[in-house]
Design a protein around this motif. Structure first.
Motif, mmCIF file in Angstrom:
data_model
loop_
_atom_site.group_PDB
_atom_site.id
_atom_site.type_symbol
_atom_site.label_atom_id
_atom_site.label_comp_id
_atom_site.label_asym_id
_atom_site.label_seq_id
_atom_site.Cartn_x
_atom_site.Cartn_y
_atom_site.Cartn_z
ATOM 1 N N TRP A 61 7.973 -50.833 -75.085
ATOM 2 C CA TRP A 61 7.632 -51.773 -74.004
ATOM 3 C C TRP A 61 6.232 -51.512 -73.432
ATOM 4 O O TRP A 61 5.529 -52.440 -73.016
ATOM 5 C CB TRP A 61 8.691 -51.745 -72.896
ATOM 6 C CG TRP A 61 8.636 -53.027 -72.122
ATOM 7 C CD1 TRP A 61 8.076 -53.216 -70.890
ATOM 8 C CD2 TRP A 61 9.085 -54.321 -72.562
ATOM 9 N NE1 TRP A 61 8.166 -54.537 -70.536
ATOM 10 C CE2 TRP A 61 8.773 -55.241 -71.547
ATOM 11 C CE3 TRP A 61 9.731 -54.769 -73.720
ATOM 12 C CZ2 TRP A 61 9.072 -56.600 -71.642
ATOM 13 C CZ3 TRP A 61 10.031 -56.124 -73.824
ATOM 14 C CH2 TRP A 61 9.702 -57.012 -72.796
ATOM 15 N N GLY A 95 14.872 -56.427 -62.839
ATOM 16 C CA GLY A 95 14.440 -56.282 -64.237
ATOM 17 C C GLY A 95 13.089 -55.596 -64.317
ATOM 18 O O GLY A 95 12.157 -56.091 -64.945
ATOM 19 N N ASP A 116 17.294 -52.251 -62.883
ATOM 20 C CA ASP A 116 17.277 -52.651 -64.299
ATOM 21 C C ASP A 116 18.629 -52.333 -64.923
ATOM 22 O O ASP A 116 19.321 -51.399 -64.527
ATOM 23 C CB ASP A 116 16.152 -51.950 -65.063
ATOM 24 C CG ASP A 116 15.738 -52.752 -66.292
ATOM 25 O OD1 ASP A 116 14.701 -53.436 -66.238
ATOM 26 O OD2 ASP A 116 16.486 -52.727 -67.307
ATOM 27 N N ASP A 136 23.349 -54.314 -62.842
ATOM 28 C CA ASP A 136 23.242 -55.693 -63.307
ATOM 29 C C ASP A 136 22.822 -56.534 -62.108
ATOM 30 O O ASP A 136 23.519 -56.555 -61.081
ATOM 31 C CB ASP A 136 24.622 -56.137 -63.831
ATOM 32 C CG ASP A 136 24.612 -57.567 -64.360
ATOM 33 O OD1 ASP A 136 23.594 -58.275 -64.208
ATOM 34 O OD2 ASP A 136 25.653 -57.965 -64.926
ATOM 35 N N ALA A 137 21.689 -57.205 -62.241
ATOM 36 C CA ALA A 137 21.178 -57.993 -61.111
ATOM 37 C C ALA A 137 22.060 -59.187 -60.781
ATOM 38 O O ALA A 137 21.835 -59.870 -59.771
ATOM 39 C CB ALA A 137 19.751 -58.449 -61.392
ATOM 40 N N ILE A 153 9.599 -60.457 -62.419
ATOM 41 C CA ILE A 153 8.471 -60.545 -63.351
ATOM 42 C C ILE A 153 9.074 -60.535 -64.755
ATOM 43 O O ILE A 153 9.593 -59.504 -65.202
ATOM 44 C CB ILE A 153 7.491 -59.374 -63.140
ATOM 45 C CG1 ILE A 153 7.024 -59.335 -61.681
ATOM 46 C CG2 ILE A 153 6.297 -59.494 -64.111
ATOM 47 C CD1 ILE A 153 6.260 -58.087 -61.285
ATOM 48 N N ASN A 154 9.107 -61.673 -65.388
ATOM 49 C CA ASN A 154 9.740 -61.809 -66.711
ATOM 50 C C ASN A 154 11.180 -61.312 -66.643
ATOM 51 O O ASN A 154 11.619 -60.528 -67.488
ATOM 52 C CB ASN A 154 8.945 -61.020 -67.767
ATOM 53 C CG ASN A 154 7.463 -61.328 -67.707
ATOM 54 O OD1 ASN A 154 7.081 -62.494 -67.689
ATOM 55 N ND2 ASN A 154 6.620 -60.309 -67.664
HETATM 56 C C1 LIG Z 1 11.345 -58.973 -70.257
HETATM 57 S S1 LIG Z 1 11.733 -57.421 -69.568
HETATM 58 C C2 LIG Z 1 10.587 -57.376 -68.206
HETATM 59 C C3 LIG Z 1 10.297 -55.989 -67.719
HETATM 60 C C4 LIG Z 1 9.185 -55.963 -66.644
HETATM 61 N N1 LIG Z 1 9.529 -56.747 -65.492
HETATM 62 C C5 LIG Z 1 7.908 -56.442 -67.277
HETATM 63 O O1 LIG Z 1 7.517 -57.591 -67.054
HETATM 64 O O2 LIG Z 1 7.297 -55.645 -68.001
HETATM 65 C C6 LIG Z 1 13.278 -57.784 -68.759
HETATM 66 C C7 LIG Z 1 13.895 -56.578 -68.090
HETATM 67 O O3 LIG Z 1 15.075 -57.016 -67.411
HETATM 68 C C8 LIG Z 1 16.112 -56.097 -67.659
HETATM 69 N N2 LIG Z 1 17.392 -56.817 -67.501
HETATM 70 C C9 LIG Z 1 17.989 -57.642 -68.391
HETATM 71 N N3 LIG Z 1 19.133 -58.128 -67.862
HETATM 72 C C10 LIG Z 1 19.241 -57.597 -66.637
HETATM 73 C C11 LIG Z 1 20.219 -57.704 -65.607
HETATM 74 N N4 LIG Z 1 21.295 -58.465 -65.739
HETATM 75 N N5 LIG Z 1 20.041 -56.992 -64.482
HETATM 76 C C12 LIG Z 1 18.945 -56.196 -64.319
HETATM 77 N N6 LIG Z 1 17.993 -56.064 -65.259
HETATM 78 C C13 LIG Z 1 18.139 -56.758 -66.400
HETATM 79 C C14 LIG Z 1 15.851 -55.599 -69.056
HETATM 80 O O4 LIG Z 1 16.495 -54.375 -69.318
HETATM 81 C C15 LIG Z 1 14.337 -55.510 -69.082
HETATM 82 O O5 LIG Z 1 13.881 -54.248 -68.650
#
Ligand SMILES: C[S@@+](CC[C@H](N)C(=O)[O-])C[C@H]1O[C@@H](n2cnc3c(N)ncnc32)[C@H](O)[C@@H]1O
Length: 217
Positions: A61, A95, A116, A136-137, A153-154
């Motif tokens: 990442w 996330g 996360d 889990d969000a 953010i993403n």
């Molecule tokens: C696309 S990555 C973005 C990471 C960071 N925000 C960035 O932009 O570099 C999405 C992140 O959301 C986390 N994620 C996915 N589903 C999630 C959930 N239900 N609750 C919390 N985090 C989650 C993933 O593990 C991952 O680290």
């Protein structure tokens, strides 16, 4: 009256979209399901699929970070929060991944809780300044109305949870580093369609990215 005011786009030299996200990307489908914009909703099966997907990406990442991508987030915080101010207070970063943007948020808010789903992501994130939480969000470990800002953010939007944890004058900050080509992408109109109640705010493009900052009307 339009709920979202579009600010002029700004250029970010050298910023290029990853072009990874298409409408049939599994994480795009998951994004729309989490936001309630497509049938199916957020199930245990989908959560496990997302966790496995991101667990497998955690080791690489850091290669996705760049000054240009950071500039998209900085623009959202600077121009977005200038137009839609948020009290300093607590920010929940949903996330948060390996914590690329957490220190930026810590500079703007009194404290940051970075949530996360992926343990390998969290293990690669710095211990400070954000407090790291594995959760889990879809069910945030926060009290009702306790956050000044929810920063995505993403990251997946779980509309009812964001609505629940945000203070009445709280702000939602949404950033897609690669604009429409971000796998976890929603347009500003999608955000308004997914969120309960009536929201207002600003949106803009920065380089190939886009962002939106909203608060309840
Ligand atoms: C696309 S990555 C973005 C990471 C960071 N925000 C960035 O932009 O570099 C999405 C992140 O959301 C986390 N994620 C996915 N589903 C999630 C959930 N239900 N609750 C919390 N985090 C989650 C993933 O593990 C991952 O680290």
């Amino acid at each position: 009256m339009t709920a979202i005011r579009y600010l002029p786009a700004v250029e970010i030299e050298g910023h290029e979209s990853s072009r990874r996200g298409t409408p049939d990307h599994p994480m795009r489908i998951a994004t729309r399901r989490a936001a309630g914009l497509e049938p199916g909703g957020w199930t245990g099966e989908l959560r496990d699929e997302a966790r496995e997907f991101f667990d497998n990406l955690a080791g690489e990442w850091h290669t996705r970070a760049s000054p240009q991508r950071t500039a998209v987030v900085v623009d959202a915080l600077e121009r977005g929060l200038a137009a839609v101010p948020a009290p300093r207070g607590l920010a929940v970063e949903v996330g948060s991944g390996i914590g690329t943007y957490s220190s930026l948020l810590a500079g703007r808010f009194d404290s940051v809780i970075a949530v996360d789903l992926s343990l390998p992501m969290l293990q690669r994130a710095p211990a400070r300044p954000a407090h790291r939480v594995l959760a889990d969000a879809a069910k945030l470990p926060l009290r009702d109305a306790s956050a000044s800002a929810a920063v995505l953010i993403n990251a997946f939007l779980f509309p009812a949870e964001v609505d629940r944890v945000l203070a009445r004058d709280g702000t939602l900050i949404w950033v897609n580093s690669s604009g429409e080509y971000t796998p976890i992408h929603l347009s500003p109109d999608d955000l308004l369609a997914g969120l309960p109640g009536t929201w207002t705010g600003v949106a803009s493009r920065a380089g190939d990215g886009l962002w939106c900052v909203l608060r309840r009307r």
